[in-house]
Design a protein around this motif. Structure first.
Motif, PDB file in Angstrom:
ATOM      1  N   LEU A   1       0.541  -1.065  -0.151  1.00  0.00           N
ATOM      2  CA  LEU A   1       0.078  -0.214  -0.013  1.00  0.00           C
ATOM      3  C   LEU A   1       0.839   1.072  -0.038  1.00  0.00           C
ATOM      4  O   LEU A   1       0.847   2.873  -1.006  1.00  0.00           O
TER       5      LEU A   1
ATOM      6  N   PHE B   1       2.625   1.971  -2.974  1.00  0.00           N
ATOM      7  CA  PHE B   1       1.978   2.169  -4.060  1.00  0.00           C
ATOM      8  C   PHE B   1       1.435   3.776  -3.817  1.00  0.00           C
ATOM      9  O   PHE B   1       1.419   4.593  -4.444  1.00  0.00           O
ATOM     10  N   PHE B   2       1.288   4.161  -2.760  1.00  0.00           N
ATOM     11  CA  PHE B   2       1.078   5.561  -2.421  1.00  0.00           C
ATOM     12  C   PHE B   2       1.973   6.635  -2.589  1.00  0.00           C
ATOM     13  O   PHE B   2       2.195   7.834  -3.119  1.00  0.00           O
TER      14      PHE B   2
ATOM     15  N   PHE C   1      -8.783   6.091  -4.795  1.00  0.00           N
ATOM     16  CA  PHE C   1      -7.995   4.967  -3.817  1.00  0.00           C
ATOM     17  C   PHE C   1      -6.863   6.206  -3.146  1.00  0.00           C
ATOM     18  O   PHE C   1      -7.248   5.867  -2.074  1.00  0.00           O
ATOM     19  N   LEU C   2      -6.438   6.954  -3.727  1.00  0.00           N
ATOM     20  CA  LEU C   2      -6.069   8.359  -2.920  1.00  0.00           C
ATOM     21  C   LEU C   2      -6.879   8.517  -1.976  1.00  0.00           C
ATOM     22  O   LEU C   2      -6.940   9.080  -0.793  1.00  0.00           O
TER      23      LEU C   2
ATOM     24  N   SER D   1      -6.624   4.983  -9.546  1.00  0.00           N
ATOM     25  CA  SER D   1      -5.313   5.363  -8.380  1.00  0.00           C
ATOM     26  C   SER D   1      -6.441   5.986  -7.623  1.00  0.00           C
ATOM     27  O   SER D   1      -5.396   7.081  -6.752  1.00  0.00           O
TER      28      SER D   1
ATOM     29  N   MET E   1       2.776   7.132  -6.440  1.00  0.00           N
ATOM     30  CA  MET E   1       1.885   8.399  -6.802  1.00  0.00           C
ATOM     31  C   MET E   1       1.501   9.418  -6.748  1.00  0.00           C
ATOM     32  O   MET E   1       1.951  10.480  -7.347  1.00  0.00           O
TER      33      MET E   1
ATOM     34  N   MET F   1      -2.668   2.210 -14.067  1.00  0.00           N
ATOM     35  CA  MET F   1      -1.286   2.490 -13.910  1.00  0.00           C
ATOM     36  C   MET F   1      -0.490   2.256 -14.855  1.00  0.00           C
ATOM     37  O   MET F   1       0.843   2.204 -14.673  1.00  0.00           O
TER      38      MET F   1
END
Lengths: 309, 308
Positions: free
Chosen positions: A84, A87-88, B42-43, B39, A91, B1
């Motif tokens: 997790l 991924f954060f 989700f953030l 994505s 991003m 992604m």
């Protein structure tokens, strides 16, 4: 430089080292030696019992159960948290497209960084009070109440999150990830920022997508940081005392019916409630050995060549 | 992604009006967009999952006890700070004072002893230097649990159970490994020229340390200081073990985190959840202020513990 050097060195070191040895190192050593005795803790009388405590541990059903729960945490918490937070971090650092250099975080990454990290600075007491309320077993709990509000919950049989033997450990895992993901995101972010931009730009020019960039560029370059994170999360999952003892039922947590028991909660109960200090020390030693083994195995198995840039 | 590379800087004209949200046209743009939306979603979802429970529980400060217990989705009717007053009187005020008394001494002492040890280890060659250094670093590896049982009896033998000075010494000892480790690397990076000049001018080692090295190490000291403030403020297991009442007449010297948990468990607050939440809020505010004002240092300070 040599004028009175040694008295100075000794003078500066004596207090810190003395305090450290007395209150940290010496107790560590004592834990090991007490683990071979039947010491109750109340008096200074005890007998040397050799490996009896360890033999008892192997036969102790609760301890074996606790060990299994620790093993489960040891696999789940580091894996999920790292996935997790990677991924954060990706991003927030390089996930965006369309920045001036072609490599930037998504919009609002500064905001995400501040928010995601915040749980890390909350004390365990706050986490305990907060999640006790979130997981409350009737619809005054945040989860049950929300499920009701959207029509998913059963008003007459709400889920008793922390009292359900099948769910309680998962609830703990969730809190650990909730509190930890932001921290590891910041950690991985720091590591990602030390990767030169031209590496990413080169990948972009060669036509790599985000997916490829992540697996072919970011991941290999972050390997060492991920290893460290894994070891730290493993140590954290070996412990897990604070959350379990405050959130779950039973003296020092572990309930219902030992279904969230871990070594640390059982250790505390043996020490404080059952007055079996020698036995508790043996558990401490098992914890130490497991921590060491996990750390060494992680570092060995995942060893790769160091990449310099 | 999986959005394939689209050279965004080269194709500004084709870009949708909202640049940067990552929706550049690609070979399979639609699929890329879906994943992108996912994505991003989700953030946002995770941010909500962090903020929502916190705001929800803060609202509890202003609700009534029966409101809190009846349903999760009620809105406060009266915006009063009564709950804060009740929480304060029920012990939170005392816990806060106890914590402050301990930390006013323990944090500076940690910094002083940690800086002294780190400085000597970083800047002086002597036999056993590496040994002492690794000795300190190793302490940061093991969970406090391994020491807990003997530590309790050690503090007992010193006659310091449930005393401020006992807890202060224990806090300092357990904060030293990281403090020494962090400041060691910091002192190493400081230039040697100033130090040598001072020595040539006849300054003693002690004076060089206090008047030259400590001021130069200020940024490092601030980072590790914040780390120690947060760490000791949030400490739970050490006070839980060491700060129990020793007799009926012994004063309750609980630390904040410990006191809040015991209030939660005692059920004193069972009939007054708003006051418990208020107590929690009181303990959260200083941390929130430190975090938001020193955000960068807090993040770098805490993560530095893990790197290397």
């Amino acid at each position: 430089m040599h004028r009175k050097k040694y008295p100075f060195i000794a003078g500066f070191l004596i207090l810190p080292v003395g305090l450290y040895v007395l209150l940290v190192i010496w107790p560590y050593i004592q834990t090991i030696s007490y683990s071979f005795t039947d010491w109750s803790g109340a008096s200074q009388n005890f007998n040397f019992v050799g490996l009896d405590n360890y033999k008892d541990l192997a036969k102790d059903d609760v301890f074996v159960k606790a060990l299994q729960h620790n093993a489960l945490l040891l696999v789940l918490v580091p894996t999920l948290t790292i996935l997790l937070s990677l991924f954060f971090a990706f991003m927030v650092n390089v996930g965006g497209r369309g920045g001036a250099g072609g490599v930037s975080g998504v919009k609002g990454s500064g905001f995400y960084r501040v928010i995601f990290f915040f749980p890390q600075v909350l004390s365990i007491a706050i986490l305990a009070i907060l999640f006790k309320a979130v997981y409350r077993g009737d619809d005054s709990g945040l989860i049950n109440g929300t499920l009701q509000a959207v029509g998913l919950g059963d008003k007459n049989h709400p889920t008793e999150w922390l009292n359900d033997p099948d769910l309680v450990l998962w609830c703990i895992v969730f809190v650990m990830i909730w509190a930890g993901a932001g921290f590891y995101m910041v950690l991985f972010s720091a590591a990602m920022q030390s990767i030169p931009r031209d590496v990413y730009e080169a990948a972009l020019l060669d036509g790599a997508g985000r997916f490829q960039t992540f697996f072919r560029v970011t991941l290999p370059l972050l390997w060492e940081t991920i290893q460290t994170a894994w070891v730290f999360l493993a140590i954290l999952s070996m412990d897990a005392f604070l959350l379990i003892s405050t959130l779950t039922s039973q003296d020092f947590g572990g309930g219902p019916d030992h279904s969230s028991e871990v070594i640390s909660t059982y250790l505390m109960r043996n020490f404080q409630t059952y007055s079996k200090s020698g036995y508790a020390c043996a558990m401490g030693v098992v914890m130490l050995l497991l921590t060491l083994i996990v750390s060494i195995v992680t570092l060995r198995l995942s060893r790769r060549d160091r990449i310099e840039y | 992604m999986t959005a394939p590379a689209t050279q965004p800087p080269l194709t500004p004209a084709k870009e949708p009006p909202r640049r940067g949200v990552g929706s550049g046209p690609g070979r399979d743009g639609m699929e890329g967009k879906t994943l992108n939306a996912f994505s991003h979603g989700f953030l946002v979802l995770w941010a909500v999952m962090i903020v929502l429970p916190l705001i929800w529980i803060l609202l509890g400060n202003f609700k009534t006890d029966s409101q809190i217990k009846s349903s999760a989705w009620t809105w406060p009717t009266e915006w009063t700070f009564d709950a804060f007053q009740r929480g304060w009187e029920k012990g939170v005020g005392d816990y806060l004072l106890n914590t402050l008394i301990v930390m006013v001494v323990s944090v500076p002492l940690t910094m002083l002893l940690g800086a002294m040890a780190a400085y000597v280890l970083a800047r002086y060659d002597f036999v056993g230097n590496r040994f002492v250094y690794y000795f300190f670093v190793a302490g940061a590896m093991f969970p406090v649990f391994l020491a807990l049982v003997p530590l309790y009896f050690m503090v007992d033998r010193l006659g310091m159970l449930n005393t401020y000075q006992g807890l202060i010494l224990v806090y300092v000892a357990y904060s030293l490994p990281f403090t020494v480790f962090y400041l060691h690397s910091f002192f190493r990076t400081l230039p040697t020229a100033v130090h040598e000049a001072a020595v040539i001018d006849g300054a003693s080692h002690t004076r060089v340390f206090f008047q030259i090295m400590v001021p130069m190490a200020k940024p490092g000291l601030i980072s590790v200081g914040i780390f120690n403030v947060l760490g000791q403020w949030n400490q739970y297991i050490l006070p839980l073990t060491l700060m129990q009442k020793q007799s009926g007449g012994d004063a309750d010297r609980s630390m904040l985190a410990q006191g809040l948990v015991s209030l939660m468990n005692q059920g004193n607050y069972e009939t007054d959840l708003p006051a418990l939440y208020a107590g929690m809020t009181i303990s959260m505010i200083p941390v929130l202020v430190v975090y938001l004002s020193f955000q960068r240092q807090v993040q770098s300070g805490l993560t530095a513990a893990t790197i290397k």
